[in-house]
Write a protein that holds these residues in place. Sequence first.
Motif, short mmCIF file in Angstrom:
data_model
loop_
_atom_site.label_atom_id
_atom_site.label_comp_id
_atom_site.label_asym_id
_atom_site.label_seq_id
_atom_site.Cartn_x
_atom_site.Cartn_y
_atom_site.Cartn_z
N GLY A 66 0.82 -1.21 0.00
CA GLY A 66 0.00 0.00 0.00
C GLY A 66 0.85 1.26 0.00
O GLY A 66 0.56 2.22 -0.71
N ARG A 67 1.92 1.25 0.78
CA ARG A 67 2.81 2.41 0.82
C ARG A 67 3.54 2.61 -0.51
O ARG A 67 3.71 3.74 -0.97
N LEU A 68 3.97 1.51 -1.11
CA LEU A 68 4.64 1.60 -2.42
C LEU A 68 3.70 2.14 -3.48
O LEU A 68 4.12 2.90 -4.36
N GLN A 69 2.43 1.76 -3.42
CA GLN A 69 1.46 2.23 -4.40
C GLN A 69 1.00 3.66 -4.11
O GLN A 69 0.72 4.42 -5.02
N LEU A 70 0.96 4.04 -2.85
CA LEU A 70 0.53 5.39 -2.46
C LEU A 70 1.60 6.43 -2.79
O LEU A 70 1.30 7.55 -3.16
N LYS A 71 2.84 6.06 -2.61
CA LYS A 71 4.01 6.92 -2.88
C LYS A 71 3.83 8.30 -2.28
O LYS A 71 3.60 8.45 -1.10
N GLY A 72 3.97 9.34 -3.10
CA GLY A 72 3.95 10.72 -2.64
C GLY A 72 2.61 11.23 -2.18
O GLY A 72 2.51 12.38 -1.74
N ASN A 73 1.57 10.42 -2.24
CA ASN A 73 0.27 10.83 -1.71
C ASN A 73 0.18 10.63 -0.20
O ASN A 73 -0.79 11.05 0.42
N TRP A 74 1.19 9.96 0.38
CA TRP A 74 1.18 9.68 1.82
C TRP A 74 1.43 10.96 2.61
O TRP A 74 2.16 11.85 2.19
N ALA A 75 0.80 11.05 3.78
CA ALA A 75 1.05 12.16 4.71
C ALA A 75 0.75 11.69 6.12
O ALA A 75 -0.11 10.83 6.33
N ASN A 76 1.45 12.27 7.08
CA ASN A 76 1.18 11.95 8.48
C ASN A 76 -0.20 12.45 8.88
O ASN A 76 -0.99 11.73 9.45
N HIS A 77 -0.47 13.70 8.56
CA HIS A 77 -1.81 14.25 8.77
C HIS A 77 -2.56 14.22 7.44
O HIS A 77 -1.98 13.89 6.41
N ILE A 78 -3.82 14.56 7.46
CA ILE A 78 -4.65 14.45 6.26
C ILE A 78 -4.33 15.61 5.33
O ILE A 78 -4.51 16.77 5.69
N LYS A 79 -3.85 15.26 4.13
CA LYS A 79 -3.45 16.28 3.17
C LYS A 79 -3.85 15.88 1.76
O LYS A 79 -3.80 14.71 1.40
N ILE A 80 -4.23 16.87 0.99
CA ILE A 80 -4.40 16.73 -0.45
C ILE A 80 -3.35 17.64 -1.06
O ILE A 80 -3.30 18.83 -0.78
N TYR A 81 -2.49 17.07 -1.89
CA TYR A 81 -1.43 17.84 -2.53
C TYR A 81 -1.89 18.36 -3.89
O TYR A 81 -2.85 17.85 -4.47
N HIS A 82 -1.19 19.35 -4.40
CA HIS A 82 -1.53 19.87 -5.73
C HIS A 82 -1.36 18.80 -6.80
O HIS A 82 -2.09 18.77 -7.78
N GLU A 83 -0.41 17.90 -6.61
CA GLU A 83 -0.15 16.83 -7.57
C GLU A 83 -0.80 15.51 -7.14
O GLU A 83 -0.42 14.45 -7.63
N HIS A 84 -1.75 15.58 -6.24
CA HIS A 84 -2.38 14.38 -5.68
C HIS A 84 -3.13 13.60 -6.75
O HIS A 84 -3.77 14.20 -7.62
N ILE A 85 -3.03 12.28 -6.69
CA ILE A 85 -3.81 11.43 -7.59
C ILE A 85 -4.61 10.44 -6.75
O ILE A 85 -4.24 10.13 -5.62
#
Length: 197
Positions: free
Chosen positions: A95-114
């Motif tokens: 799951g972590r390998l598939q999530l990659k850069g979408n992971w965050a400690n707190h709840i976050k939506i990034y500009h490049e989020h997929i």
Amino acid sequence: MPDYPFVTRIVITLISLSVGSVLLAVFIDFIMFDSKQEIKRSKQSIVATGSMLGFFALYYAVITLKLGGVRSGGLLLVAIGTAMIVTGAVINILGRLQLKGNWANHIKIYHEHILVDEGVYCLVRHPLYASLMLMLFGGSTVYRNWMSAVMTAFIFVPFMYYRAKQEEVLLREEFSEYKDYARNTGMFFPKLRKKGL
């Protein structure tokens, strides 16, 4: 654990490797991904890595001090519990390998989020949380400890549900396809029948 030294060594090795691998993966996520991207939306949550580690420390203390331990059971329970722990660790790391850069400690939506909906995410929406639950129930089974199982069921699982629901509010706002994804994919357990298919 049953009094079979060779089996005990194998079980302890498998559990140690599984738990150690997940902890290492969390550490790597912090180094590689936490706050490395521009944040679009965020929400602080009481359920984050620190509070989860606090729960794990309490869980470990209960098992180590044998609070709530029972003597019944044997090799079958140890085998089932160990398989749950190893499976949970594999799911967590995938799951972590598939999530990659979408992971965050707190709840976050990034500009490049997929929206990640492939791999283990096509089975459940929150495989990281589901895998931790599986590992905790597996540990309770290996060590035949009812108190750690009760703690997991009545503290950890509700906290994971709360955190998952918080995340899903932002995900629904960000991704129009999330509603269909949620309808057809279980939160923590795979859905046997997909809706609308």
